[in-house]
Design an enzyme around this catalytic site. Sequence first.
Site, PDB file in Angstrom:
ATOM      1  N   GLY A  11      17.585  28.206  62.069  1.00 16.49           N
ATOM      2  CA  GLY A  11      18.357  28.435  60.851  1.00 16.49           C
ATOM      3  C   GLY A  11      19.809  28.714  61.190  1.00 16.49           C
ATOM      4  O   GLY A  11      20.198  28.777  62.365  1.00 16.49           O
ATOM      5  N   ALA A  61      12.798  33.277  57.023  1.00 19.45           N
ATOM      6  CA  ALA A  61      12.670  33.671  55.615  1.00 19.45           C
ATOM      7  C   ALA A  61      12.434  32.446  54.749  1.00 19.45           C
ATOM      8  O   ALA A  61      12.787  31.322  55.125  1.00 19.45           O
ATOM      9  CB  ALA A  61      13.936  34.387  55.141  1.00 19.45           C
ATOM     10  N   ASP A 103      21.446  40.243  49.349  1.00 15.04           N
ATOM     11  CA  ASP A 103      22.039  40.852  48.160  1.00 15.04           C
ATOM     12  C   ASP A 103      21.101  40.757  46.957  1.00 15.04           C
ATOM     13  O   ASP A 103      21.252  41.502  45.990  1.00 15.04           O
ATOM     14  CB  ASP A 103      23.364  40.168  47.824  1.00 15.04           C
ATOM     15  CG  ASP A 103      23.225  38.660  47.640  1.00 15.04           C
ATOM     16  OD1 ASP A 103      22.596  38.022  48.510  1.00 15.04           O
ATOM     17  OD2 ASP A 103      23.746  38.113  46.653  1.00 15.04           O
ATOM     18  N   TYR A 126      12.270  35.887  45.072  1.00 17.60           N
ATOM     19  CA  TYR A 126      12.944  35.954  46.365  1.00 17.60           C
ATOM     20  C   TYR A 126      13.411  37.377  46.655  1.00 17.60           C
ATOM     21  O   TYR A 126      13.120  37.944  47.714  1.00 17.60           O
ATOM     22  CB  TYR A 126      14.133  34.991  46.382  1.00 17.60           C
ATOM     23  CG  TYR A 126      15.002  35.117  47.610  1.00 17.60           C
ATOM     24  CD1 TYR A 126      14.509  34.824  48.879  1.00 17.60           C
ATOM     25  CD2 TYR A 126      16.331  35.534  47.514  1.00 17.60           C
ATOM     26  CE1 TYR A 126      15.301  34.949  50.005  1.00 17.60           C
ATOM     27  CE2 TYR A 126      17.141  35.646  48.632  1.00 17.60           C
ATOM     28  CZ  TYR A 126      16.624  35.357  49.875  1.00 17.60           C
ATOM     29  OH  TYR A 126      17.415  35.489  51.000  1.00 17.60           O
ATOM     30  N   TRP A 151      25.707  34.982  50.582  1.00 20.72           N
ATOM     31  CA  TRP A 151      26.562  33.789  50.549  1.00 20.72           C
ATOM     32  C   TRP A 151      26.801  33.235  51.962  1.00 20.72           C
ATOM     33  O   TRP A 151      27.923  32.948  52.359  1.00 20.72           O
ATOM     34  CB  TRP A 151      27.891  34.107  49.859  1.00 20.72           C
ATOM     35  CG  TRP A 151      27.793  34.413  48.398  1.00 20.72           C
ATOM     36  CD1 TRP A 151      26.741  34.967  47.727  1.00 20.72           C
ATOM     37  CD2 TRP A 151      28.815  34.206  47.407  1.00 20.72           C
ATOM     38  NE1 TRP A 151      27.019  35.115  46.389  1.00 20.72           N
ATOM     39  CE2 TRP A 151      28.299  34.652  46.167  1.00 20.72           C
ATOM     40  CE3 TRP A 151      30.105  33.693  47.440  1.00 20.72           C
ATOM     41  CZ2 TRP A 151      29.024  34.603  44.974  1.00 20.72           C
ATOM     42  CZ3 TRP A 151      30.836  33.653  46.262  1.00 20.72           C
ATOM     43  CH2 TRP A 151      30.291  34.090  45.043  1.00 20.72           C
TER      44      TRP A 151
END
Length: 285
Positions: A11, A61, A103, A126, A151
């Site tokens: 990732g 994830a 977040d 999520y 982000w």
Amino acid sequence: MKKVLITGCNGQLGRALNQLLKGSDITVINTDVDTLDICDEQQVLELVQKETPDTIINCAAHTAVDKCETDRENAWRINALGPKNLALAAKKVNAQMVQVSTDYVFNGDADTPYVESDTPCPQSVYGSTKLEGEQAVMEILDKYYIVRTAWLYGDGHNFVKTMLRLAKDHDSITVVNDQFGSPTSALELARMILHIADSHDYGIYHGTCEGMTSWCEFAKKIFSLAQLPVTVIPVTTDEYPASVAKRPAFSVLENKKLNEQGTYRMKHWEDALVEYMTATGEMKG
């Protein structure tokens, strides 16, 4: 931190960590979904006991936010059960663990940046599964770092690359202007994680680039740096095609714990973006 086990090594964050650790005296054990199923408690335990890492960094994830709404079982397995299994294994070998979170554990209704001690209130599958993953790690381990970010962009699919791709075929692009956050470079987050992992100052951290912006202004900055003549048309979330999962309107995270330590400060998001686009060859001028 002599030996590090990285899950989700392919990732954006996993790749950034490997970039920083390359050539160091730290032994890196990389795993991805093909080499380790973090949802399999026995498989995780066997690998961790075999490798005996000093630090486990969980970058794995289920991050497809909309898909999580319909793929609830997999979202829970990867985002909640997986971290629990890794924490149980870490405890067996007395390893410390870094759990990367988001977040989305907050509802996004605030008007000032969230600090680590604010009460989570996720509004999506999520967000709720990632929060459950946080809680599992904190219940099992004493030696943990929960790192919430937002982000994120790096080597992989991300907003910056999407904007640059769309710019090839469009003179104007519509972007939401009423969602606010802090664009965060995966490389900068990786630097922060490796820094705190050496601190042994355990707990919850927020890890985003400094400053805040909207998706609309973020897009404008990308096109400005790339010197692309694209018009960005601002729209509200309500005007934009509906997403399955609710997005936080305000997801700015304050790096309170990190900044109080005073030994590392995340780059401002604009400076980190310049570094990223320079490295990818998209920076002009």
